[in-house]
Design a protein around this motif. Structure first.
Motif, PDB file in Angstrom:
ATOM      1  N   LEU A 190       1.643   4.062  -9.373  1.00 21.09           N
ATOM      2  CA  LEU A 190       1.200   3.182  -8.299  1.00 21.09           C
ATOM      3  C   LEU A 190       1.374   3.916  -6.979  1.00 21.09           C
ATOM      4  CD1 LEU A 190       0.175   0.374  -7.426  1.00 21.09           C
ATOM      5  CD2 LEU A 190       2.572  -0.335  -7.285  1.00 21.09           C
ATOM      6  N   ALA A 191       0.301   3.999  -6.203  1.00 21.17           N
ATOM      7  CA  ALA A 191       0.349   4.701  -4.916  1.00 21.17           C
ATOM      8  C   ALA A 191      -0.300   3.853  -3.834  1.00 21.17           C
ATOM      9  CB  ALA A 191      -0.370   6.044  -5.025  1.00 21.17           C
ATOM     10  N   ARG A 192       0.151   4.047  -2.624  1.00 22.87           N
ATOM     11  CA  ARG A 192      -0.456   3.421  -1.445  1.00 22.87           C
ATOM     12  C   ARG A 192      -1.564   4.349  -0.966  1.00 22.87           C
ATOM     13  NH1 ARG A 192       2.575   5.025   2.133  1.00 22.87           N
ATOM     14  NH2 ARG A 192       4.451   3.988   1.399  1.00 22.87           N
ATOM     15  N   MET A 193      -2.709   3.795  -0.604  1.00 24.86           N
ATOM     16  CA  MET A 193      -3.810   4.606  -0.100  1.00 24.86           C
ATOM     17  C   MET A 193      -3.789   4.554   1.431  1.00 24.86           C
ATOM     18  SD  MET A 193      -4.948   5.647  -2.948  1.00 24.86           S
ATOM     19  CE  MET A 193      -6.496   6.453  -2.600  1.00 24.86           C
ATOM     20  N   ASP A 194      -3.837   5.731   2.068  1.00 23.89           N
ATOM     21  CA  ASP A 194      -3.830   5.750   3.526  1.00 23.89           C
ATOM     22  C   ASP A 194      -5.232   5.491   4.063  1.00 23.89           C
ATOM     23  OD1 ASP A 194      -5.290   8.148   3.489  1.00 23.89           O
ATOM     24  OD2 ASP A 194      -3.585   9.393   4.072  1.00 23.89           O
ATOM     25  N   ASP A 195      -5.377   5.490   5.380  1.00 19.50           N
ATOM     26  CA  ASP A 195      -6.664   5.178   6.003  1.00 19.50           C
ATOM     27  C   ASP A 195      -7.755   6.185   5.645  1.00 19.50           C
ATOM     28  OD1 ASP A 195      -5.538   2.941   7.157  1.00 19.50           O
ATOM     29  OD2 ASP A 195      -5.078   3.949   9.056  1.00 19.50           O
ATOM     30  N   ASP A 196      -7.367   7.401   5.266  1.00 19.06           N
ATOM     31  CA  ASP A 196      -8.340   8.431   4.884  1.00 19.06           C
ATOM     32  C   ASP A 196      -8.635   8.427   3.387  1.00 19.06           C
ATOM     33  OD1 ASP A 196      -8.494   9.370   7.524  1.00 19.06           O
ATOM     34  OD2 ASP A 196      -6.735  10.667   7.224  1.00 19.06           O
ATOM     35  N   GLY A 197      -8.067   7.456   2.647  1.00 22.77           N
ATOM     36  CA  GLY A 197      -8.304   7.378   1.213  1.00 22.77           C
ATOM     37  C   GLY A 197      -7.464   8.340   0.397  1.00 22.77           C
ATOM     38  N   LYS A 198      -6.375   8.843   0.990  1.00 14.50           N
ATOM     39  CA  LYS A 198      -5.482   9.751   0.268  1.00 14.50           C
ATOM     40  C   LYS A 198      -4.281   8.967  -0.237  1.00 14.50           C
ATOM     41  CE  LYS A 198      -6.875  13.788   2.839  1.00 14.50           C
ATOM     42  NZ  LYS A 198      -6.605  14.672   3.918  1.00 14.50           N
TER      43      LYS A 198
END
Length: 192
Positions: free
Chosen positions: A156-164
């Motif tokens: 499970l990961a959080r996606m940053d504003d750049d989609g990373k």
């Protein structure tokens, strides 16, 4: 290694997208986004590593009461890594030090169905992770074994504003952990 049989599901659309997850020491892990969701105004994704995750175990205790213990200490992994790498090369597998987990590149052996206990219901949930043994080795007279999980290894990961993707903080993971079984069930339901 073949790519994942799973696909990213978002708003009913299915397509495959790969991203690279990087940990705090700069190790990376290429994953497919299997499922993305918006929780509390933040985008999260279930990631599945493209290469096969592996775990190394050792045994502690006496012969009558030995327990398999996963090797998680970075210092111990540093000591045994080269030996583990060599024994896996004998099976045409390349061990890699990646973010979140160790992985291997190469064709894994087929899991022999007869290894499944005949009295176990395959549809019944088990509290133990099912693993397939790949190889064993000794380092400084201590026995180790390398296994790969049979079930998908989701991150499970959080996606940053750049989609990373970004690794979750310990607090964020603890807050979201109770929702993981529901998210995985929803993912598998969407696959059907």
């Amino acid at each position: 290694m073949s790519s994942s049989p799973y696909r990213k599901k978002e708003n009913g659309n299915s397509n495959e997208e790969s991203v690279t997850l990087t940990d705090e020491v700069g190790r990376s892990l290429t994953c497919n986004i299997e499922y993305s969701m918006n929780l509390e105004g933040q985008e999260y994704a279930l990631l599945l590593p493209i290469d096969s995750p592996v775990e190394i175990f050792t045994w502690q205790g006496d012969d009558n009461d030995e327990a398999a213990i996963p090797v998680e200490d970075e210092t111990e992994i540093d000591k045994i890594f080269e030996t583990a790498k060599v024994v896996l090369q004998e099976q045409n597998l390349t061990l890699r030090r990646t973010a979140v987990t160790l992985t291997v590149v190469g064709e894994l052996p087929e899991f022999p169905e007869e290894d499944m206990a005949s009295d176990v219901d395959p549809d019944e949930e088990s509290e133990f992770e099912e693993l397939m043994w790949l190889t064993s080795f000794y380092h400084e007279e201590q026995e180790y074994a390398i296994y790969t999980p049979l079930d998908p290894f989701f991150i499970l990961a959080r996606m940053d504003d750049d989609g990373k993707p970004e690794l979750l903080s310990e607090e964020e993971f603890q807050r979201l952990e109770p929702m993981l079984p529901m998210l995985e069930d929803q993912f598998f339901d969407d696959l059907d």
